[in-house]
Design an enzyme around this catalytic site. Sequence first.
Site, PDB file in Angstrom:
ATOM      1  N   ARG A  58      50.628  24.679  32.567  1.00  0.00           N
ATOM      2  CA  ARG A  58      51.787  24.816  33.007  1.00  0.00           C
ATOM      3  C   ARG A  58      51.028  25.133  34.546  1.00  0.00           C
ATOM      4  NH1 ARG A  58      52.897  22.768  28.336  1.00  0.00           N
ATOM      5  NH2 ARG A  58      50.958  23.888  27.481  1.00  0.00           N
ATOM      6  N   THR A  59      50.818  26.470  33.931  1.00  0.00           N
ATOM      7  CA  THR A  59      50.829  27.608  35.188  1.00  0.00           C
ATOM      8  C   THR A  59      50.358  26.821  37.015  1.00  0.00           C
ATOM      9  OG1 THR A  59      50.529  28.953  33.399  1.00  0.00           O
ATOM     10  CG2 THR A  59      50.117  29.705  35.855  1.00  0.00           C
ATOM     11  N   LYS A  88      26.878  29.800  37.019  1.00  0.00           N
ATOM     12  CA  LYS A  88      24.784  30.735  37.188  1.00  0.00           C
ATOM     13  C   LYS A  88      25.357  32.464  36.882  1.00  0.00           C
ATOM     14  CE  LYS A  88      25.031  26.644  40.878  1.00  0.00           C
ATOM     15  NZ  LYS A  88      24.882  27.153  41.937  1.00  0.00           N
ATOM     16  N   ARG A 110      43.800  32.623  36.814  1.00  0.00           N
ATOM     17  CA  ARG A 110      43.501  33.073  35.245  1.00  0.00           C
ATOM     18  C   ARG A 110      42.169  33.455  34.877  1.00  0.00           C
ATOM     19  NH1 ARG A 110      46.395  29.421  31.192  1.00  0.00           N
ATOM     20  NH2 ARG A 110      48.536  30.604  32.275  1.00  0.00           N
ATOM     21  N   HIS A 141      50.339  37.766  31.579  1.00  0.00           N
ATOM     22  CA  HIS A 141      51.469  36.847  32.187  1.00  0.00           C
ATOM     23  C   HIS A 141      52.256  37.146  32.535  1.00  0.00           C
ATOM     24  CE1 HIS A 141      51.164  32.636  33.139  1.00  0.00           C
ATOM     25  NE2 HIS A 141      50.443  31.857  31.619  1.00  0.00           N
TER      26      HIS A 141
END
Length: 323
Positions: A58-59, A88, A110, A141
Amino acid sequence: MQHVLKTQQFSREWLKDFFWRTTELKRVFETSTNGRARLRASLKGRLMHSVFCEASTRTRFSFESAAHHLGMDIVATENGSEFSSLIKGESIEHMIEVLCRYHPDVIILRHKEEGVAERVASIASRYHISVINGGDGAGQHPTQALLDVYTINSCIGSVDGITVVVGGDLTYGRTAKSLVYLLSKFERVRFIFISPPQLRMDAGVVSHLLERDIPFREVSVENGTEISEACREANVVYWTRTQSERITDSVKMMSIAKSAWLYQITVEHANLLGDRGAILLHPLPINGEVENAVDHISSAKYFEQAGNGLFVRMALLQEILQA
Ligand code: NCD
């Protein structure tokens, strides 16, 4: 506003204005082809970097769709922890330092580490680039909380004076924490926290409420009637899943899983809410903690809530980038 990092940063006045603008944007988008075209021109030529280093549906989709609907360009990684040089061994700080040199206007981030959004924002500030926290580990959030409170306001008609049951994983669940911080800006809001004893409400949130004399009580399910009792008092039930990806102790995880059935929202709970004009919200994804049949009960507003995410994020991008 340059960055969106945590819900403590918003003022009550700003929220009122922001919700009004979100509703107006939604109305224009849904009712007028002309208006939709105007929106598409509103952030034309602006660039969003969408950096998702943890799973998201959703986000990410709603931010990227929001950017498209506003005419923005997007450069994205949906699995940044594997498909970028982070795998890496590059630090997120180095990555952002370099992305900033490609001149995005805004970075949506995120990441699994709590506090990372603030660190990254201090780098981006030097380049006058905005950072929006799309979820930082078990931290916060904030845009989810904006759409949660927007949904409460539009379904109930007000946020002041409500009783909110927040349930599920209250230790690792960032949406629950962001929501409580945000709701604590409103008048006479009361909380009931329901969680397994291993997943009690985060200590930072608890002291925030104590310092402000905001009433709350913590409930753990013992005889099986506690959730129904709370539903009889609630205006809003906000339920969440166990954040199993953040629980590294397998013994703890097993004991939580064993009692999971006690913490399930059932059709009976949803009907109790519906009878009183109360609503059930969930940030999604649902992983068994809400019975499937609840989807079809009118008090369940979680799909409407997710849909509001598009408009809240469009309004937020406009707010940040048109300033
Ligand atoms: C939440 C998240 O990522 O914190 N999902 C979302 O953004 N709607 C909730 C969760 O994953 O449980």
